[in-house]
Scaffold this motif. Sequence first.
Motif, mmCIF file in Angstrom:
data_model
loop_
_atom_site.group_PDB
_atom_site.id
_atom_site.type_symbol
_atom_site.label_atom_id
_atom_site.label_comp_id
_atom_site.label_asym_id
_atom_site.label_seq_id
_atom_site.Cartn_x
_atom_site.Cartn_y
_atom_site.Cartn_z
ATOM 1 N N ASN A 9 0.846 -1.187 0.000
ATOM 2 C CA ASN A 9 0.000 0.000 0.000
ATOM 3 C C ASN A 9 0.884 1.240 0.000
ATOM 4 O OD1 ASN A 9 -2.480 -1.369 0.033
ATOM 5 N ND2 ASN A 9 -2.291 -1.686 2.246
ATOM 6 N N PHE A 10 0.422 2.284 -0.660
ATOM 7 C CA PHE A 10 1.173 3.537 -0.707
ATOM 8 C C PHE A 10 1.450 4.042 0.703
ATOM 9 C CE2 PHE A 10 1.559 8.154 -1.143
ATOM 10 C CZ PHE A 10 2.553 8.225 -2.102
ATOM 11 N N SER A 11 0.512 3.825 1.600
ATOM 12 C CA SER A 11 0.692 4.273 2.986
ATOM 13 C C SER A 11 1.898 3.601 3.639
ATOM 14 C CB SER A 11 -0.576 4.027 3.806
ATOM 15 O OG SER A 11 -0.906 2.652 3.807
ATOM 16 N N ARG A 34 -2.838 2.625 -4.377
ATOM 17 C CA ARG A 34 -3.373 3.868 -3.818
ATOM 18 C C ARG A 34 -4.888 3.785 -3.773
ATOM 19 N NH1 ARG A 34 -1.033 9.003 -6.571
ATOM 20 N NH2 ARG A 34 -2.203 8.179 -8.298
ATOM 21 N N ARG A 35 -5.454 4.298 -2.715
ATOM 22 C CA ARG A 35 -6.918 4.311 -2.586
ATOM 23 C C ARG A 35 -7.555 5.312 -3.530
ATOM 24 N NH1 ARG A 35 -8.061 5.157 3.604
ATOM 25 N NH2 ARG A 35 -6.141 6.206 3.199
ATOM 26 N N ASP A 36 -6.934 6.459 -3.677
ATOM 27 C CA ASP A 36 -7.567 7.557 -4.409
ATOM 28 C C ASP A 36 -6.921 7.845 -5.753
ATOM 29 O OD1 ASP A 36 -9.208 7.872 -2.203
ATOM 30 O OD2 ASP A 36 -7.859 9.312 -1.256
ATOM 31 N N GLY A 37 -6.280 6.861 -6.333
ATOM 32 C CA GLY A 37 -5.642 7.113 -7.623
ATOM 33 C C GLY A 37 -5.094 5.842 -8.226
ATOM 34 N N GLU A 38 -4.500 6.013 -9.355
ATOM 35 C CA GLU A 38 -3.908 4.886 -10.069
ATOM 36 C C GLU A 38 -2.707 4.352 -9.293
ATOM 37 O OE1 GLU A 38 -2.271 3.960 -14.589
ATOM 38 O OE2 GLU A 38 -2.911 5.981 -14.082
#
Length: 159
Positions: A9-11, A34-38
């Motif tokens: 995950n990005f996080s 990412r949850r909000d993007g590609e």
Amino acid sequence: MGSDNTAVNFSDLVNRNKQTLARLKESPRLVLHRRDGEDLVLTTAARDEQDRTVVSAATRMLSAMARREPGSMELLLDILPDAFPWVRFLPEPDLHTFAVELVDTMRAADSVANSASVAQLLTAWQHTAEIHSDPELLAALTRSHDTDHGPVPDPREDA
């Protein structure tokens, strides 16, 4: 993405950056969800340069082979169905056009180090093959439309 990639995950990159970046030693690339993007792909500069070098070399070899002698184009046409099984649905003249466009586009894309045009070309030709694979769709798209509905009004006049 191939199986050589690790997904995180990005996080994880933000919150545990050292541990996450250490995973690049185990895997050539990290796919960052990412949850909000590609999704993003993270790799090292050295790996990216290696990948570009390999693609560039393969492109130059294919291009040189295709231009070398008349028989080389026939060889390329013979191997295309192995690389792209969907080309079997293309009519013979389209298969030849695809081969020429593919080599030319790969060569041009290599010269600017951007493969987006090659991906776009492959997608467009694959869609063309899909149309040819469906007789009803092909008939609908190639049917002659004799009905003339007259001139199309200028949409700016309605504003």
